[in-house]
Write a protein that holds these residues in place. Sequence first.
Motif, PDB file in Angstrom:
ATOM      1  N   GLU A 438      40.398  22.031  -9.909  1.00  0.00           N
ATOM      2  CA  GLU A 438      40.824  20.860  -9.134  1.00  0.00           C
ATOM      3  C   GLU A 438      40.635  19.580  -9.946  1.00  0.00           C
ATOM      4  O   GLU A 438      41.506  18.687  -9.925  1.00  0.00           O
ATOM      5  CB  GLU A 438      40.037  20.801  -7.830  1.00  0.00           C
ATOM      6  N   ASP A 442      43.768  17.148 -10.931  1.00  0.00           N
ATOM      7  CA  ASP A 442      43.789  15.808 -10.348  1.00  0.00           C
ATOM      8  C   ASP A 442      43.487  14.704 -11.366  1.00  0.00           C
ATOM      9  O   ASP A 442      44.139  13.662 -11.367  1.00  0.00           O
ATOM     10  CB  ASP A 442      42.774  15.719  -9.203  1.00  0.00           C
ATOM     11  N   PRO A 450      47.643  17.148  -4.174  1.00  0.00           N
ATOM     12  CA  PRO A 450      46.639  18.211  -4.341  1.00  0.00           C
ATOM     13  C   PRO A 450      47.292  19.588  -4.250  1.00  0.00           C
ATOM     14  O   PRO A 450      48.182  19.821  -3.426  1.00  0.00           O
ATOM     15  CB  PRO A 450      45.670  17.977  -3.179  1.00  0.00           C
TER      16      PRO A 450
END
Length: 577
Positions: A438, A442, A450
Motif C-alpha cells: 500500500e 500510494d 487506493p
Amino acid sequence: MKFLSTLVAILVVASIAQAGELATMLRRPTALTFSADGSRLVVANRDSGTISVIDLAAIKVAAEIPIAKRLSDLVAIPGSSRLLATDEAAHELLLLEAKDNCVRVLGRLPVSPYPVSVRLSADGQQATVASLWSRRLTFVEVKDGLEIRPTNVLDLPFAPRCQLPLAGRDKLIVADSFGARLALVKPSTGKLLDTRQFPGHNVRGMRTSPDGKMLIVAHQMLNDLAHSIRNDIHWGLLMSNDLRWLEVDSVLAGGKKLYYGAHIHPLGDPGKGGGDPGGLDVAADGTVCVSLAGVDQVAFGKENDFSMQRVRVGRRPTAVRLSPDCRRAYVANTFDDSISVVDLAAAEVTATIPLGPQPELTQAQQGELLFYDARLSHDGWMSCHSCHSDGHANGEKNDNLSDASFGAPKRVLSLLGVKDTLPLAWNGQVQTLRRQIENSLDKTMQRDEPLPLEQVQAIAAYVETLENPPPVAELRGTVNQPAIDRGRAVFAKHDCGSCHAAPTYTTRDAYDVGLPDALGNKQFNPPSLRGLSHRGPFFHDASAETVEDIFLKHGHPSAAGYSADEVRDLAAFLLSL
C-alpha cells in the motif's frame, strides 16, 4: 528418447485434430519465431512448456506440443526447419525440428543453470546460451543443425538476459538483466573483452538497425534526483521508459565515445506513460516495434520519427516479431495467452489468436498480473516490476517517502525471500507485506485511487512465492567449502550475527552502524544476507560495489578491523548464503 518425443508430438497433434479444442492451462507465451517457409508462427510457452504452432493463413492454433518444463526462449536455425529453445527449469538447450504442424525434440543439452536466452551466429553454426542466476554464457556448436555440443563456458560479472551477435565483427553484446551493463564478448575465443554501462535498468529488448550501424536498446531509467511525487512522475522525470540508440562503433570504442551519435526515443508522454518496455524487433525497412508490457501496448516507428505510434494489444505483451514484408507485427501477450496481429499501416489489431483456454487464476497468479501492471501507477509510468525486476531489484536508488522524507535516495531492495525477513523498508518501520505494498502504490507510484484490499492481498500472495535462487558458486559448481568454513568463523568472531542472525541473517531492530544518510538518519534495519551473491551494490547509498568493499572500504560495522585473509574468507561465507 527421439521415438518418445516424436510419439508425444503425434499424439498431441492427433488429439487437437480430433477434439477440435485445446487443453485448459496457463501457457504464458514468451518467445516467437517463424517456420522455415514463413507459413507458421512458432510460439514458446513459458508455464506449460509447450510449443504452439499457428497457421498464419488460417489465423489459428494448428498444434500444441509439450516439450519442456519452462520455456524461456526460442530461435530458428537459418536455412533449416530446426529450432533451438531454452528450458529454464530443466537447465537445458533443446534442438527441435518443426515441420508442418509437428515439432519434435532432436536433442537435449545440459547447460549452466537457469538459461533465459539463446542466440545464433549469422551462419547458424554457433549458439550462445545466457544463464541468469549462474551468471554464465555457454557456447554451443550447432553441427549442421543436426547436433549440439558445448565448447566453452564464460563467467559474467552480472546476471545476463538479452544477447545480440554483431554480424561480421566476431562480437557478442550481452545485457545485464537488472542493471544497464553491457558485456562485450568475443565468440571465437569465448572471452570477455570489456564491459560498458549507461544510465538505466531492465534491458528487455536489444537489436541492431538493418545496416548494423546502430544498437537499439529498450530499457527503463530511474532518476534518483527526482522525487516520488505526482509532478515528477507525470513528466516522466522519476521513471522514464526509453528506446536508446547507440552507434555500434561507439559502444565498441567505449569511454567518452560511448554516446557519440546516440539519441533516445522516449516511450511515453506526459499523462500517458509507456511502462515497462519489453521485447522489440526491427524490420528490413527500419521500422522498430517494441512492446510496452506494463500498459498492454506496442509502439512502432522509425529512427528519425519524432514520436512513435502506439496500439493497444493484449495483457503484458513481451515478445514481438515483424513479418518479412514489414506489414504486420505478431505480439505475444503473456498474461492473456494470446497472439495479437497488428497491421502497422492501419495502426490497428486485425486479429487476436487465443492459444487456449485458461483456468481460474489463484490469488498469487492474480497478484502476478498486478505486480507487472504499470497502470497501477500514476499515468502508467511504472509497475512494481519496474524497480523490483522480476521480484528482485534493479540496483538503482530511489528517493521516496519510505523514510518519511525526501533528499536521501536509497537503494531498491530485493523482494526475493522477503516474506521471511520482516519488517520492511530501510528503517524497518513497516511490519507487513500488505502495508508495504500500500505504501509503494500510494507514496511511490502515486496511484490515483487506493487499490482494493483483495488486490493488495493478491500482490502480497504473489510476493510470498518469490524465493532466493541458490548461490552463484553453487550453481557454477565452484564452492570452496574450506574458505566458507573459515569465513563462518570470522562472522562469529566479529559478532556479525548480533544484527544478521541465522537462519534469516537479519533481525527486526534498527542499528547505527556509522553510515548516516544524506539527511543524518542513522538507524537502519539490516537487510537479510541470504541471496547476497545475486545482489549489489550494497548499503542504503549503494556505496559498496562489492562484498569486499563492505569491509575493506567501510570497515563495516563501525570501522571494524579485518585482515585481507579474513575479508577473503568472510566474503566466501556471505556469498554462500
